[in-house]
Write an enzyme that holds these catalytic residues in place. Structure first.
Site, PDB file in Angstrom:
ATOM      1  N   GLU A 149       0.814  -1.210   0.000  1.00 21.87           N
ATOM      2  CA  GLU A 149       0.000   0.000   0.000  1.00 21.87           C
ATOM      3  C   GLU A 149       0.859   1.277   0.000  1.00 21.87           C
ATOM      4  O   GLU A 149       0.743   2.132   0.884  1.00 21.87           O
ATOM      5  CB  GLU A 149      -0.965  -0.023   1.194  1.00 21.87           C
ATOM      6  CG  GLU A 149      -1.941  -1.193   1.101  1.00 21.87           C
ATOM      7  CD  GLU A 149      -2.931  -1.276   2.251  1.00 21.87           C
ATOM      8  OE1 GLU A 149      -2.608  -0.780   3.351  1.00 21.87           O
ATOM      9  OE2 GLU A 149      -4.023  -1.844   2.062  1.00 21.87           O
ATOM     10  N   VAL A 150       1.708   1.378  -0.992  1.00 24.58           N
ATOM     11  CA  VAL A 150       2.589   2.554  -1.116  1.00 24.58           C
ATOM     12  C   VAL A 150       1.784   3.669  -1.789  1.00 24.58           C
ATOM     13  O   VAL A 150       1.972   3.991  -2.960  1.00 24.58           O
ATOM     14  CB  VAL A 150       3.867   2.203  -1.910  1.00 24.58           C
ATOM     15  CG1 VAL A 150       4.875   3.346  -1.843  1.00 24.58           C
ATOM     16  CG2 VAL A 150       4.502   0.924  -1.362  1.00 24.58           C
TER      17      VAL A 150
END
Length: 497
Positions: A149-150
Site C-alpha cells: 500500500e505505497v
C-alpha cells in the site's frame, strides 16, 4: 497432528502498532499458539521496537526494551515458534514520517505514509532500521520488509519530474526501491531472505518484473482476507509470479482486523471461510509453491486509525482458523477440538462471537468485551430512545429546559441508576483484566472509544434529571458511583503491574 494441511509454515502475525501485549501475556499465549498448530510468528514491531541513536524518537512510550525483545524471542523458541520480524520500508511509514525530523523524507509533503525513494537519506534511514532490527534477531531465516500500500507513490514533486523521462514508470520506481532494500538485507545479513507483501507487484507486467531482478531477491506474500476470495485468480497470479522467477511464495489470511477499522468482535465464520478458500488455492495451485501462510491479526488499519479487535478477543477466531489449516477444514470434529483448546462449551461461528466463559489466556477479557460490545450501547439506547417515560416526559426539549413532572422521576431515576451501577461494575472488572495484558495507553484508548460515549449519555441523563428535580424534591440520597462520576476521565487508573 493431521498431515492434511498443505501449509508447512503457519505463522501468527502480531501487529504491535496498536494494543501491544505485555510480555507476561505473550508468555501465556505462545504455548497455546503452538498447541493450535502455529509454528511461527510474524512480529510487526513498528514503534514498539527499542530503536537507538537517531531513531530513538521512534519508540512508543511503552516500547519493549532490548531485554524484553530477547525474552519474547526466548519464549517463542520455548514454544517452537520461529520468529520473522517485520519492518516497513516504503509504505505505512507513518510511525517514522510523522516526526518533524523525518518529515522531509515524505513522498508527498502533506502525507506521512510513503517514503520518498529518490532521497539517498531515505535508503540510509531504512538500512539503519533494518540493521537495528537484525541486531536483535540474529540468524532469522526471513525478514519481512513490508512494501504494501505505497499510496501516493509518484505524486511527489521529484517523482513527477522523474516520471517525465520516457523510460521511467511507477512500476520501475517501485521495483528499484524494493531492489535496493532487499539487496541491502542480502548483502549485510546473509542467510536472511526478504519477504514483501505482493499488492504493489500484482499489476506490474510480467516481463518488467522479470527484468528487474526482484524475483531473485524476495519472496512475495500474496494476501487476501476475503471470505469469498477468487481461487482461480490466485492460482493464475501464482503462475505469473513463478514465470517471473520467484522461487517461493507465501499466502496471507486474516483471523482478525480485516472486516472493519473499528471492529470490536471478529466474525469467526468470515475468517474460517477465508482460510478454507486459501486451502483450496494451496491444493489446486502448483505443487509446493506456497511455502507457508501468515495468519494476519491487524490491530490498526494504519498508524492513525482506531483499535480493532484486541488479541484476546481474537483468540477463538485464531483457534478456529489454525485448526482449519491443520486439519484441512472446519468439520464437526475440528470444532470440538477448538472448543477443547479454548475451554468453551460451544463455539458458534455463525454468531458475531460466542458468549460465555473460557479457560484460554485472556478469556475474561474476551467475555467482558463481548458483553460491552453487544449490550452496552443497546441498553443505553433502549432507555434513552425507547423508554416511554423518557421519550414522553423527559425528551431533549424537556432536558434542555430542566422540566419534568415530579412523578416521572420515580419512573426514570431508579432504572437509570441501576443501569449505571451494573455497567460501572462490569467496566471496572474489564479495566482490571485489561491491566494484566496491556499498557495504560491501550486501556485508556479502548475504554474511551468503546465505553465512554454510552456511559456519558447515561450520566448526562442522570445529571439532567437531578437538575430538573432539584427545585421540586430534596437531592437524591444515593452515594455517587465510583469511577464514572462527572469528573471521571479515562486513564485515571493505576497500572497494577
Amino acid at each position: 497432528m493431521s498431515r492434511a494441511t498443505p501449509f508447512k509454515m503457519r505463522f501468527v502475525h502480531l501487529d504491535l502498532k496498536g494494543a501491544p501485549p505485555k510480555v507476561s501475556y505473550l508468555s501465556e499465549v505462545f504455548p497455546l499458539f503452538h498447541a493450535l498448530g502455529a509454528n511461527g510468528l510474524l512480529l510487526e514491531y513498528e514503534d514498539m521496537f527499542p530503536y537507538e541513536g537517531r531513531l530513538l524518537l521512534l519508540r512508543a512510550k511503552h516500547a519493549y526494551s532490548p531485554s524484553e525483545v530477547a525474552e519474547i524471542l526466548r519464549l517463542a523458541e520455548l514454544s517452537e515458534l520461529e520468529v520473522v520480524p517485520l519492518v516497513q520500508t516504503f509504505g505505512h511509514m507513518e510511525f517514522v514520517l510523522k516526526h518533524a525530523e523525518f518529515a522531509h523524507l515524505r513522498e508527498v509533503a502533506l502525507f506521512p505514509n510513503t517514503l520518498n525513494p529518490h532521497e539517498a537519506e531515505s535508503l540510509a534511514l531504512v538500512k539503519d532500521m533494518i540493521d537495528q532490527i537484525m541486531a536483535l534477531h540474529r540468524g532469522v531465516r526471513w525478514l519481512h520488509i513490508g512494501c504494501d500500500e505505497v499510496y501516493y507513490l509518484g505524486e511527489g514533486e521529484t517523482s513527477k519530474q522523474w516520471l517525465q523521462q520516457e523510460q521511467n514508470s511507477l512500476a520501475k520506481l517501485c521495483l528499484s526501491h524494493v531492489q535496493a532494500v532487499a539487496s541491502h538485507v542480502l548483502a549485510q545479513h546473509p542467510g536472511t531472505t526478504p519477504l514483501v507483501w505482493d499488492d504493489m507487484l500484482r499489476d506490474i507486467p510480467q516481463e518488467q518484473l522479470k527484468a528487474s531482478g526482484v524475483p531473485h531477491l524476495v519472496e512475495p506474500v500474496l494476501w487476501d482476507y476475503g471470505a469469498d476470495l477468487d481461487v482461480h485468480s490466485k492460482i493464475f497470479l501464482m503462475g505469473k509470479y513463478q514465470e517471473c522467477g520467484f522461487q517461493r511464495l507465501w499466502a496471507a489470511s486474516a483471523f482478525k482486523g480485516a472486516t472493519g477499522a473499528s471492529q470490536a468482535l471478529p466474525p469467526i465464520e468470515h475468517h474460517v471461510r477465508n482460510h478454507e478458500q486459501w486451502l483450496q488455492v494451496a491444493v489446486s495451485g502448483p505443487v509446493d509453491t506456497l511455502q507457508g501462510i501468515i495468519l494476519t491479526g491487524w490491530q490498526r488499519y494504519d498508524h492513525f486509525s482506531v483499535l480493532c479487535e484486541l488479541l484476546p478477543v481474537g483468540i477463538p477466531s485464531l483457534a478456529a482458523c489454525l485448526q482449519s489449516l491443520v486439519h484441512g477444514g472446519f468439520a464437526g470434529d475440528v470444532k470440538q477440538r477448538v472448543e477443547h483448546f479454548l475451554g468453551v462449551s460451544s463455539l458458534e461461528i455463525l454468531d458475531t462471537v460466542s458468549e460465555g466463559a473460557g479457560s484460554f489466556p485472556g478469556s475474561d477479557i474476551h467475555a467482558l468485551v463481548t458483553q460491552v460490545s453487544l449490550h452496552l450501547r443497546s441498553s443505553v439506547d433502549t432507555l434513552l430512545e425507547r423508554n416511554r417515560y423518557v421519550t414522553g416526559w423527559f425528551s431533549p426539549y424537556h432536558r434542555r429546559r430542566k422540566l419534568i413532572h415530579p412523578v416521572m422521576i420515580q419512573h426514570i431515576q431508579p432504572e437509570a441508576l441501576s443501569l449505571l451501577s451494573r455497567w460501572s461494575s462490569l467496566v471496572q472488572q474489564l479495566e482490571a483484566a485489561l491491566q494484566l495484558a496491556f499498557y495504560p495507553d491501550t486501556i485508556e484508548e479502548w475504554l474511551e472509544e468503546n465505553v465512554l460515549p454510552s456511559m456519558q449519555r447515561l450520566q448526562g441523563l442522570l445529571q439532567d434529571l437531578g437538575e430538573a428535580a432539584a427545585p421540586l424534591l430534596p437531592p437524591p440520597s444515593s452515594e455517587p458511583l465510583r469511577g464514572w462520576g462527572p469528573a471521571y476521565q479515562p486513564g485515571q487508573h493505576q497500572d497494577s503491574c
